[in-house]
Enzyme design. Structure first.
Site, PDB file in Angstrom:
ATOM      1  CE1 TYR A  85      -3.865   2.290   0.346  1.00 57.79           C
ATOM      2  CE2 TYR A  85      -2.397   3.503   1.813  1.00 57.79           C
ATOM      3  CZ  TYR A  85      -3.542   3.450   1.048  1.00 57.79           C
ATOM      4  OH  TYR A  85      -4.367   4.542   0.972  1.00 57.79           O
ATOM      5  CD  GLN A 111      -9.735   7.260   7.335  1.00 59.68           C
ATOM      6  OE1 GLN A 111      -9.873   6.317   8.101  1.00 59.68           O
ATOM      7  NE2 GLN A 111      -9.895   7.151   6.024  1.00 59.68           N
ATOM      8  CG  ASP A 173      -9.809   9.066  -0.167  1.00 60.18           C
ATOM      9  OD1 ASP A 173     -10.389   9.297   0.905  1.00 60.18           O
ATOM     10  OD2 ASP A 173      -9.121   8.052  -0.355  1.00 60.18           O
ATOM     11  NE  ARG A 206      -7.817   3.255  -5.641  1.00 59.73           N
ATOM     12  CZ  ARG A 206      -7.818   3.517  -4.332  1.00 59.73           C
ATOM     13  NH1 ARG A 206      -8.897   3.320  -3.607  1.00 59.73           N
ATOM     14  NH2 ARG A 206      -6.737   3.980  -3.744  1.00 59.73           N
ATOM     15  CE1 TYR A 355     -11.846   5.124  -3.609  1.00 53.79           C
ATOM     16  CE2 TYR A 355     -10.985   7.354  -3.705  1.00 53.79           C
ATOM     17  CZ  TYR A 355     -11.015   6.110  -3.117  1.00 53.79           C
ATOM     18  OH  TYR A 355     -10.219   5.871  -2.046  1.00 53.79           O
ATOM     19  CD1 TRP A 356     -13.985   8.509  -2.049  1.00 47.89           C
ATOM     20  CD2 TRP A 356     -16.045   8.667  -1.197  1.00 47.89           C
ATOM     21  NE1 TRP A 356     -14.062   7.650  -0.965  1.00 47.89           N
ATOM     22  CE2 TRP A 356     -15.311   7.728  -0.423  1.00 47.89           C
ATOM     23  CE3 TRP A 356     -17.378   8.924  -0.841  1.00 47.89           C
ATOM     24  CZ2 TRP A 356     -15.847   7.058   0.678  1.00 47.89           C
ATOM     25  CZ3 TRP A 356     -17.915   8.259   0.252  1.00 47.89           C
ATOM     26  CH2 TRP A 356     -17.158   7.332   0.991  1.00 47.89           C
ATOM     27  CD  GLU A 399     -13.316   0.510  -2.139  1.00 50.07           C
ATOM     28  OE1 GLU A 399     -12.937  -0.100  -3.163  1.00 50.07           O
ATOM     29  OE2 GLU A 399     -12.588   1.321  -1.526  1.00 50.07           O
TER      30      GLU A 399
HETATM   31  C1  9WN Z   1      -7.002   6.366   1.641  1.00 55.09           C
HETATM   32  C2  9WN Z   1      -9.954   2.273   3.625  1.00 55.09           C
HETATM   33  C3  9WN Z   1     -10.061   3.682   3.043  1.00 55.09           C
HETATM   34  C4  9WN Z   1     -11.317   4.424   3.529  1.00 55.09           C
HETATM   35  C5  9WN Z   1     -11.568   5.713   2.767  1.00 55.09           C
HETATM   36  C6  9WN Z   1     -11.567   5.395   1.268  1.00 55.09           C
HETATM   37  C7  9WN Z   1     -10.254   4.723   0.875  1.00 55.09           C
HETATM   38  C8  9WN Z   1      -7.826   5.239   1.032  1.00 55.09           C
HETATM   39  C9  9WN Z   1      -7.400   4.971  -0.387  1.00 55.09           C
HETATM   40  O1  9WN Z   1     -10.076   3.539   1.627  1.00 55.09           O
HETATM   41  O2  9WN Z   1      -9.204   5.649   1.102  1.00 55.09           O
HETATM   42  O3  9WN Z   1      -7.333   6.496   3.007  1.00 55.09           O
HETATM   43  O4  9WN Z   1      -6.306   4.422  -0.586  1.00 55.09           O
HETATM   44  O5  9WN Z   1      -8.131   5.280  -1.337  1.00 55.09           O
HETATM   45  O6  9WN Z   1     -11.784   6.545   0.535  1.00 55.09           O
HETATM   46  O7  9WN Z   1     -12.791   6.277   3.164  1.00 55.09           O
HETATM   47  O8  9WN Z   1     -11.185   4.727   4.888  1.00 55.09           O
HETATM   48  O9  9WN Z   1     -11.136   1.566   3.375  1.00 55.09           O
END
Ligand code: 9WN
Length: 433
Positions: A85, A111, A173, A206, A355-356, A399
């Site tokens: 990661y 967060q 994000d 993403r 994504y968001w 997700e």
């Molecule tokens: C960065 C873990 C996290 C969630 C977030 C989501 C996503 C991470 C990423 O995954 O974010 O923190 O790498 O995209 O947006 O809400 O906590 O599930």
């Protein structure tokens, strides 16, 4: 306790068991191989129906990452999975910062604060077990320190609202809410970065490399100032209605916890009222929802997103009727959506798979189901609860999904989807405090 014969509970439990790692739950074993802060809060709210003890362990594991200044970090890293990661522990180098814990590595970011709320719900699931383990007494001072950090170090606008210093801190994000504040930042981090996330999710679902460049640039800036919030010219400071609404709800939960411990709860109730009042600064009458505010310019970021509906969770919210109408109006559910879109369905740049920036996330529809119930609209609450359970099971706990077709996106066997579906299926679920 949940009925384990119920298919949502049985299948959801299997996901949580698969994702359990020694003391906590991974959001997803491939895409997210560490412990995430607000994920653990949501996960614990479902896990409590299966094993309140394990739900308590989940939060205790997160507390192990708490910094001396009170912050609860966005991620507590598994040292064995640094390559899986990015940015990982080797990027953050948290141990070089004095306030961070000595025995675990974490990010310096945070967060949204759903933790006190989770702690209270865990306690309620089995008060005897909780009392036996001294769970509330142990958690309370940690939660107070966390909320103090938010109310002091993060009140960068000096107006009673906590500011986020990075889009990752919002939990949403690449929400269109952050575009303006990111616009003038360089998209070239000093160090080249990897995208291991793209091994587990399609790049069309993403954030882009350009967005990632900005995320890394900003993270480097924060890290290189020792994650110190006193960085006067810090270039990204935004007040988010979702973050602050969860803070208000968590203050109300802290009041319940204080009461249970025989302590004075009044400061927490006052704080919740203050946050609710301060949220007025983010109200947008034309959109009928709350929006974000760019702290350096003082400008409102006028976009209707799911973030702007979350204050509906606050009991007795003066704006509840209007926010509920917006939730059910053409920008969100009234567009024919089965779960709540993350972004305005009427916006030209709404992208239902990205994504968001459009898709529906299960935690958001879960929050809105509780909020609708709280506001007295049980029909909307029940419809959201049904859809979130059905889509979770039908697509192996994705997700996020297309809000209209329910088509799954992102990773599968996602922990908070499983946990919140379990909560929705439970007779004691979908309750606020
Ligand atoms: C960065 C873990 C996290 C969630 C977030 C989501 C996503 C991470 C990423 O995954 O974010 O923190 O790498 O995209 O947006 O809400 O906590 O599930």
């Amino acid at each position: 306790m949940a009925d384990r014969r119920d298919p949502v509970t049985a299948l959801g439990t299997a996901v949580l068991e698969k994702n359990w790692k020694v003391s906590h739950t991974l959001p997803a074993t491939g895409l997210y191989p560490h412990q995430w802060s607000w994920d653990s809060g949501f996960i614990a709210m479902g896990l409590r129906h299966i094993s309140p003890r394990r739900a308590g362990q989940e939060i205790d594991a997160l507390f192990a990452g708490q910094w001396a200044d009170g912050r609860i970090p966005q991620i507590v890293f598994d040292p064995h999975r640094d390559q899986d990661y990015s940015p990982g522990a080797s990027f953050w180098q948290s141990r070089s910062i004095e306030a961070s814990p000595d025995d675990v590595e974490t990010t310096g970011l945070i967060q949204p604060p759903n933790h006190a709320w989770a702690v209270w719900k865990i306690h309620q699931s089995d008060p005897e077990e909780s009392n036996r383990r001294g769970f509330l007494a142990r958690a309370y001072p940690k939660l107070v320190a966390w909320h103090r950090y938010l109310a002091t170090k993060r009140d960068r606008g000096g107006n009673g609202l906590a500011a986020i210093v990075h889009p990752w801190e919002s939990g949403t994000d690449n929400s269109p809410l952050w575009d303006d504040a990111l616009a003038f930042l360089p998209s070239t981090a000093r160090h080249p970065f990897e995208r291991p996330d793209l091994l587990h999710a399609d790049s069309s679902e993403r954030p882009s490399d350009r967005e990632y460049g900005k995320y890394f640039w900003l993270a480097e800036r924060y890290r290189d100032h020792h994650c110190d919030d006193a960085d006067a010219d810090y270039p990204f400071l935004v007040e988010d209605p979702l973050f602050n609404a969860l803070h208000a709800v968590s203050e109300l939960a802290l009041a319940r916890i204080a009461g249970e411990l025989g302590l004075d709860a009044s400061s927490h109730l006052e704080r919740a009222t203050e946050i609710e009042g301060a949220l007025e600064q983010l109200w947008d009458d034309e959109l009928g929802c709350y929006v974000a505010r760019d702290v350096p310019t003082g400008r409102l970021i006028r976009k209707a997103t799911i973030n702007g509906l979350v204050p509906l969770l606050i009991p007795g919210l003066a704006r509840a009727g209007t926010v509920l109408d917006t939730l059910k109006g053409p920008r969100f559910l009234g567009s024919g959506a089965v779960l709540v879109p993350s972004y305005d369905a009427t916006a030209d740049d709404m992208q239902p798979g990205l994504y968001w920036r459009g898709p529906a996330w299960f935690n958001m529809s879960w929050l809105m189901a509780i909020a609708a119930n709280e506001a007295g609209d049980r029909e909307t609450g029940a419809a959201l609860s049904r859809s979130l359970q059905d889509l979770a099971v039908q697509h192996n706990f994705p997700e996020y999904v297309n809000p209209w077709t329910g088509q799954p996106h992102g990773t599968r066997a996602f922990s908070w989807t499983a946990a919140l579906a379990i909560d929705a299926a439970s007779p004691a679920g979908l309750s606020l405090l």
